[in-house]
Motif scaffolding. Sequence first.
Motif, PDB file in Angstrom:
ATOM      1  N   VAL A 158      38.651 -63.682  60.144  1.00 57.67           N
ATOM      2  CA  VAL A 158      37.868 -64.028  61.333  1.00 57.67           C
ATOM      3  C   VAL A 158      37.650 -62.787  62.198  1.00 57.67           C
ATOM      4  CG1 VAL A 158      37.857 -65.354  63.478  1.00 57.67           C
ATOM      5  CG2 VAL A 158      38.613 -66.428  61.342  1.00 57.67           C
ATOM      6  N   ARG A 159      38.721 -62.022  62.414  1.00 57.67           N
ATOM      7  CA  ARG A 159      38.613 -60.830  63.246  1.00 57.67           C
ATOM      8  C   ARG A 159      37.657 -59.807  62.627  1.00 57.67           C
ATOM      9  NH1 ARG A 159      43.050 -56.161  64.245  1.00 57.67           N
ATOM     10  NH2 ARG A 159      41.847 -54.950  65.755  1.00 57.67           N
ATOM     11  N   ALA A 160      37.740 -59.616  61.319  1.00 58.93           N
ATOM     12  CA  ALA A 160      36.868 -58.649  60.657  1.00 58.93           C
ATOM     13  C   ALA A 160      35.406 -59.055  60.778  1.00 58.93           C
ATOM     14  CB  ALA A 160      37.258 -58.506  59.190  1.00 58.93           C
ATOM     15  N   ARG A 161      35.108 -60.344  60.619  1.00 54.80           N
ATOM     16  CA  ARG A 161      33.717 -60.793  60.752  1.00 54.80           C
ATOM     17  C   ARG A 161      33.206 -60.586  62.173  1.00 54.80           C
ATOM     18  NH1 ARG A 161      35.342 -64.884  57.031  1.00 54.80           N
ATOM     19  NH2 ARG A 161      35.824 -66.357  58.718  1.00 54.80           N
ATOM     20  N   LEU A 162      34.076 -60.819  63.162  1.00 53.24           N
ATOM     21  CA  LEU A 162      33.671 -60.586  64.549  1.00 53.24           C
ATOM     22  C   LEU A 162      33.428 -59.100  64.797  1.00 53.24           C
ATOM     23  CD1 LEU A 162      33.192 -61.642  67.415  1.00 53.24           C
ATOM     24  CD2 LEU A 162      35.652 -61.390  67.825  1.00 53.24           C
ATOM     25  N   LEU A 163      34.277 -58.259  64.239  1.00 51.18           N
ATOM     26  CA  LEU A 163      34.073 -56.812  64.377  1.00 51.18           C
ATOM     27  C   LEU A 163      32.802 -56.370  63.656  1.00 51.18           C
ATOM     28  CD1 LEU A 163      37.747 -55.557  63.929  1.00 51.18           C
ATOM     29  CD2 LEU A 163      36.375 -55.418  66.023  1.00 51.18           C
ATOM     30  N   ASN A 164      32.515 -56.976  62.496  1.00 53.66           N
ATOM     31  CA  ASN A 164      31.259 -56.679  61.797  1.00 53.66           C
ATOM     32  C   ASN A 164      30.061 -56.963  62.695  1.00 53.66           C
ATOM     33  OD1 ASN A 164      32.789 -56.076  59.573  1.00 53.66           O
ATOM     34  ND2 ASN A 164      32.119 -57.811  58.332  1.00 53.66           N
ATOM     35  N   LEU A 165      30.091 -58.142  63.311  1.00 55.51           N
ATOM     36  CA  LEU A 165      29.000 -58.526  64.205  1.00 55.51           C
ATOM     37  C   LEU A 165      28.901 -57.560  65.379  1.00 55.51           C
ATOM     38  CD1 LEU A 165      26.842 -60.515  65.267  1.00 55.51           C
ATOM     39  CD2 LEU A 165      28.713 -61.785  66.366  1.00 55.51           C
ATOM     40  N   THR A 166      30.043 -57.217  65.955  1.00 48.03           N
ATOM     41  CA  THR A 166      30.054 -56.306  67.096  1.00 48.03           C
ATOM     42  C   THR A 166      29.498 -54.944  66.708  1.00 48.03           C
ATOM     43  OG1 THR A 166      32.002 -57.452  67.982  1.00 48.03           O
ATOM     44  CG2 THR A 166      31.517 -55.258  68.858  1.00 48.03           C
ATOM     45  N   ALA A 167      29.888 -54.441  65.544  1.00 48.71           N
ATOM     46  CA  ALA A 167      29.377 -53.148  65.086  1.00 48.71           C
ATOM     47  C   ALA A 167      27.868 -53.199  64.909  1.00 48.71           C
ATOM     48  CB  ALA A 167      30.051 -52.762  63.766  1.00 48.71           C
ATOM     49  N   TRP A 168      27.374 -54.285  64.334  1.00 50.58           N
ATOM     50  CA  TRP A 168      25.924 -54.429  64.131  1.00 50.58           C
ATOM     51  C   TRP A 168      25.204 -54.412  65.476  1.00 50.58           C
ATOM     52  CZ3 TRP A 168      22.308 -58.027  65.706  1.00 50.58           C
ATOM     53  CH2 TRP A 168      21.054 -57.937  65.095  1.00 50.58           C
ATOM     54  N   LEU A 169      25.741 -55.131  66.457  1.00 50.42           N
ATOM     55  CA  LEU A 169      25.123 -55.173  67.783  1.00 50.42           C
ATOM     56  C   LEU A 169      25.141 -53.795  68.448  1.00 50.42           C
ATOM     57  CD1 LEU A 169      26.720 -58.523  68.965  1.00 50.42           C
ATOM     58  CD2 LEU A 169      24.259 -58.129  68.728  1.00 50.42           C
ATOM     59  N   LEU A 170      26.240 -53.066  68.280  1.00 52.99           N
ATOM     60  CA  LEU A 170      26.347 -51.743  68.885  1.00 52.99           C
ATOM     61  C   LEU A 170      25.359 -50.768  68.255  1.00 52.99           C
ATOM     62  CD1 LEU A 170      30.236 -51.555  69.161  1.00 52.99           C
ATOM     63  CD2 LEU A 170      28.614 -51.687  71.082  1.00 52.99           C
ATOM     64  N   VAL A 171      25.209 -50.815  66.948  1.00 55.99           N
ATOM     65  CA  VAL A 171      24.218 -49.954  66.290  1.00 55.99           C
ATOM     66  C   VAL A 171      22.819 -50.345  66.755  1.00 55.99           C
ATOM     67  CG1 VAL A 171      23.200 -49.268  64.089  1.00 55.99           C
ATOM     68  CG2 VAL A 171      25.676 -49.505  64.286  1.00 55.99           C
ATOM     69  N   GLN A 172      22.580 -51.651  66.849  1.00 58.49           N
ATOM     70  CA  GLN A 172      21.276 -52.130  67.302  1.00 58.49           C
ATOM     71  C   GLN A 172      20.943 -51.588  68.687  1.00 58.49           C
ATOM     72  OE1 GLN A 172      18.929 -54.356  65.585  1.00 58.49           O
ATOM     73  NE2 GLN A 172      17.820 -53.255  67.171  1.00 58.49           N
ATOM     74  N   ASN A 173      21.980 -51.446  69.515  1.00 64.64           N
ATOM     75  CA  ASN A 173      21.787 -50.961  70.877  1.00 64.64           C
ATOM     76  C   ASN A 173      22.136 -49.482  71.026  1.00 64.64           C
ATOM     77  OD1 ASN A 173      21.228 -53.349  73.041  1.00 64.64           O
ATOM     78  ND2 ASN A 173      22.278 -54.124  71.235  1.00 64.64           N
TER      79      ASN A 173
END
Length: 394
Positions: free
Chosen positions: A150-165
């Motif tokens: 669960v934590r890894a998937r949340l970090l994946n999402l967070t990383a994607w959002l950070l790259v997007q921004n």
Amino acid sequence: MTAELGQRLKSVRKRRALTQKELAELSGLSVQRIRQLEQLEHQGVRLGTLRKLAVALRVRTSVLQPGGSTDTEHASPATEELWDGVRRALVAPLATVRDEDELASSDEVEASYMALMPLVDEHRYRDIAAVLPALLADAETLEGHEGRAVRARLLNLTAWLLVQNRQFDIAAMTIEQSIDVAPERGIAVGAVNAGVWSYLRQGDLDSARELAVKWADDIEPRFSTATPSQLALWGRLWLYVANVAVRDNAPGANADALALARAAAVRVGREVLYDGANPNRPFGPITVAQITAECAVITEQPGQTLAIADSLPTSIVAPTSAPRLRHRLDVANAHTQLRQWPEAIGTLKEIHSVAPEWLAQQRYARDILGTVVTERRTLTEDMRELADFVNLEF
């Protein structure tokens, strides 16, 4: 990097027995621009410019970028401020000590993660940034296989959002955290995809290719027994290799990578999500077609891009899916290359209407509008409003 580029460009030009004027004619750049690049009278060089020079000189683009990244555009102060809470949560998630009965369970964090998806689907970055810090703090305490997943998937999402921004530095740290905590490679590779995309968005072709190929080799599936998710993860990496190759003026490598990705997509047979429930991480026949269209517009074949776009179904992929939005930018660019200004602006307006916060983060949109503003004798109100919205400089 600047000095190395000037020396390398001059050396390759002389090896090809070209004058500055001849190179300008072959590349479509001005003689003045060639002279500036060789004499180091410039502030920075875009990857697209390097690719034009590489095509004219018959070398790979990466030959002309010995220092690696050329296209890094960091976030605006407003975007930095928006994601400040998320950065703090990633750096110091346990600043507040809580009692054991206050800790969230894996199921609770998973439910909160899933509740974010409508916001992610609509690219509502302000709303996401407001709730993500607390969720990251809750996830930090999760243990065991399920908790780590669960934590890894949340970090994946967070990383994607950070790259997007365009928060590239903190995104790199988040990607490393996700890979480290992921209990299995199938989850870790979601973060790897974000890492490849981050390198690509910054113009660091060598790093993007190396990371994508390494992991593609590591997770290569057996087609007869692989699950759709396994095939999608592998195929998406090859699409990134294709993205790199077309920018690196390596048409053979581009064709090979697209063929591998297409084989995986045919085997999957439909669009599937390869990174948890994130609606912006699909893979399948449509995604492969979109990347093929992207490669065509990069090589200045706008007619092929528009033909592919016209052939794609519009009801399968959500209009706010990031790959579809990016594809629509490619369509706008194709119209721009054909000097079809109303069609290009109409496509940009369509994107603005469904995903304004996403569009505001796209340097590609500014490039397209910059061309329109430069080439058009007069501007319409729509053109001026869009240019202001994406902060196109004068």
